[in-house]
Design a protein around this motif. Structure first.
Motif, PDB file in Angstrom:
ATOM      1  N   SER A  37       3.856   2.478  -2.046  1.00 21.56           N
ATOM      2  CA  SER A  37       3.717   1.632  -3.239  1.00 21.56           C
ATOM      3  C   SER A  37       4.518   2.182  -4.405  1.00 21.56           C
ATOM      4  CB  SER A  37       2.249   1.592  -3.669  1.00 21.56           C
ATOM      5  OG  SER A  37       1.458   1.027  -2.660  1.00 21.56           O
ATOM      6  N   TYR A  53       4.353   7.848  -3.253  1.00 23.10           N
ATOM      7  CA  TYR A  53       4.596   6.656  -4.078  1.00 23.10           C
ATOM      8  C   TYR A  53       6.051   6.677  -4.503  1.00 23.10           C
ATOM      9  CZ  TYR A  53      -0.444   5.911  -4.958  1.00 23.10           C
ATOM     10  OH  TYR A  53      -1.790   5.654  -4.831  1.00 23.10           O
ATOM     11  N   GLU A  72       1.769  -7.729  -3.824  1.00 25.33           N
ATOM     12  CA  GLU A  72       0.590  -7.738  -4.693  1.00 25.33           C
ATOM     13  C   GLU A  72       0.772  -6.601  -5.672  1.00 25.33           C
ATOM     14  OE1 GLU A  72      -1.773  -5.075  -4.915  1.00 25.33           O
ATOM     15  OE2 GLU A  72      -0.480  -3.948  -3.589  1.00 25.33           O
ATOM     16  N   ALA A  74      -1.634  -4.480  -9.087  1.00 21.66           N
ATOM     17  CA  ALA A  74      -2.860  -4.451  -9.881  1.00 21.66           C
ATOM     18  C   ALA A  74      -2.830  -3.261 -10.822  1.00 21.66           C
ATOM     19  CB  ALA A  74      -4.071  -4.335  -8.958  1.00 21.66           C
ATOM     20  N   GLY A  82       1.765  -1.316  -7.085  1.00 19.91           N
ATOM     21  CA  GLY A  82       2.200  -2.538  -6.424  1.00 19.91           C
ATOM     22  C   GLY A  82       2.847  -2.245  -5.081  1.00 19.91           C
ATOM     23  N   ILE A 102      -4.683  -0.001  -0.428  1.00 23.06           N
ATOM     24  CA  ILE A 102      -4.649  -0.583  -1.778  1.00 23.06           C
ATOM     25  C   ILE A 102      -6.060  -0.859  -2.284  1.00 23.06           C
ATOM     26  CG2 ILE A 102      -2.343  -1.585  -1.479  1.00 23.06           C
ATOM     27  CD1 ILE A 102      -3.604  -4.273  -0.913  1.00 23.06           C
TER      28      ILE A 102
HETATM   29  P1  5GP Z   1      -4.375   7.082  -6.679  1.00 24.72           P
HETATM   30  O1  5GP Z   1      -3.849   7.090  -8.060  1.00 24.72           O
HETATM   31  O2  5GP Z   1      -5.645   7.899  -6.557  1.00 24.72           O
HETATM   32  O3  5GP Z   1      -3.340   7.457  -5.648  1.00 24.72           O
HETATM   33  O4  5GP Z   1      -4.800   5.577  -6.344  1.00 24.72           O
HETATM   34  C1  5GP Z   1      -5.685   4.880  -7.174  1.00 24.72           C
HETATM   35  C2  5GP Z   1      -6.063   3.564  -6.517  1.00 24.72           C
HETATM   36  O5  5GP Z   1      -4.918   2.709  -6.424  1.00 24.72           O
HETATM   37  C3  5GP Z   1      -6.593   3.703  -5.093  1.00 24.72           C
HETATM   38  O6  5GP Z   1      -7.730   2.849  -4.981  1.00 24.72           O
HETATM   39  C4  5GP Z   1      -5.464   3.182  -4.230  1.00 24.72           C
HETATM   40  O7  5GP Z   1      -5.934   2.597  -3.027  1.00 24.72           O
HETATM   41  C5  5GP Z   1      -4.880   2.127  -5.143  1.00 24.72           C
HETATM   42  N1  5GP Z   1      -3.501   1.763  -4.801  1.00 24.72           N
HETATM   43  C6  5GP Z   1      -2.517   2.567  -4.322  1.00 24.72           C
HETATM   44  N2  5GP Z   1      -1.393   1.841  -4.122  1.00 24.72           N
HETATM   45  C7  5GP Z   1      -1.685   0.561  -4.444  1.00 24.72           C
HETATM   46  C8  5GP Z   1      -0.931  -0.663  -4.438  1.00 24.72           C
HETATM   47  O8  5GP Z   1       0.236  -0.743  -4.098  1.00 24.72           O
HETATM   48  N3  5GP Z   1      -1.579  -1.773  -4.862  1.00 24.72           N
HETATM   49  C9  5GP Z   1      -2.882  -1.754  -5.284  1.00 24.72           C
HETATM   50  N4  5GP Z   1      -3.440  -2.905  -5.631  1.00 24.72           N
HETATM   51  N5  5GP Z   1      -3.623  -0.631  -5.283  1.00 24.72           N
HETATM   52  C10 5GP Z   1      -3.025   0.521  -4.888  1.00 24.72           C
END
Ligand code: 5GP
Length: 205
Positions: A37, A53, A72, A74, A82, A102
């Motif tokens: 993402s 990422y 998608e 958020a 995303g 996600i």
């Molecule tokens: P972290 O910052 O801890 O890596 O992720 C925070 C939250 O963002 C987690 O719930 C993870 O699943 C969510 N997340 C990670 N990548 C994406 C994405 O591409 N899209 C969305 N909607 N949520 C994501």
């Protein structure tokens, strides 16, 4: 069997262990690919750009939104996340099974635009265990912990919208359950119409 890969969406509340389960799953099933993402949050120690990422600026993220580059996206706890659309489409078309890890907001969007996906919700074994997993990460204050738990309650209610729930009691067991779902999904009649049709033609001839 089906030529097109499966899009497997794994989500669940903060602290349930989505990241750990997905990493274990990728180690176990070498044929799966992880969708990397884009995010506007800062990298944590040990995280690599392009691996965990793609770390981008808020301006770059907005540009990607404007250009329709996301399957998608958020805002999760003050940062944007995303899923790059084209990379996912390319991998699916090449017959690869793709994992999206996600949040629930993003998963609900994918349910609308790609309903043939496989939607899996990870549940904690109990509320107390979820609380202790979030505390163990050591990233929360008393106030943000409260926020995460309140959000977790609303997110767990969204489990009804998914196709599968898996209790993440042990990482290995959770992975085995996901593998079983993937195998079963590949055998769905709807995903194997070409195979059935080809056989009908062959047997007829
Ligand atoms: P972290 O910052 O801890 O890596 O992720 C925070 C939250 O963002 C987690 O719930 C993870 O699943 C969510 N997340 C990670 N990548 C994406 C994405 O591409 N899209 C969305 N909607 N949520 C994501």
């Amino acid at each position: 069997m089906s030529q097109h890969g499966l899009l497997i969406v794994i989500s669940g509340p903060s602290g349930v262990g989505k990241g750990t389960v997905c990493q274990a799953l990728l180690r176990k099933k070498a044929d799966l690919v992880f969708s990397v993402s884009k995010t506007t949050r800062q990298p944590r120690p040990g995280e690599k750009d392009g691996v965990n990422y793609f770390f981008v600026t808020p301006e770059e993220f907005q540009k990607s939104i404007a250009e329709g580059d996301f399957l998608e996206y958020a805002c999760v706890y003050d940062h944007y996340y995303g899923t790059p659309r084209r990379a996912v489409e390319r991998m699916l078309a090449a017959g690869r099974d793709v994992i999206l890890e996600i949040d629930t907001q993003g998963a609900l969007q994918v349910m609308q635009t790609y309903p043939q996906g496989v939607f899996i919700f990870l549940l904690p074994p109990s509320g107390a265990e979820l609380r202790s997993r979030i505390i163990k990460r050591g990233t929360e204050t008393e106030e943000t912990l409260k926020k995460r738990l309140a959000a977790a309650k609303s997110e767990i209610e969204l489990a009804y919208k998914y196709q599968y729930v898996i209790v993440n009691d042990h990482v290995e067991t959770a992975c085995e359950r996901i593998c079983a779902i993937i195998e079963a999904e590949k055998m769905r009649v709807l995903r194997n119409k070409a195979l059935i049709n080809a056989l009908v033609e062959e047997v007829k001839a």
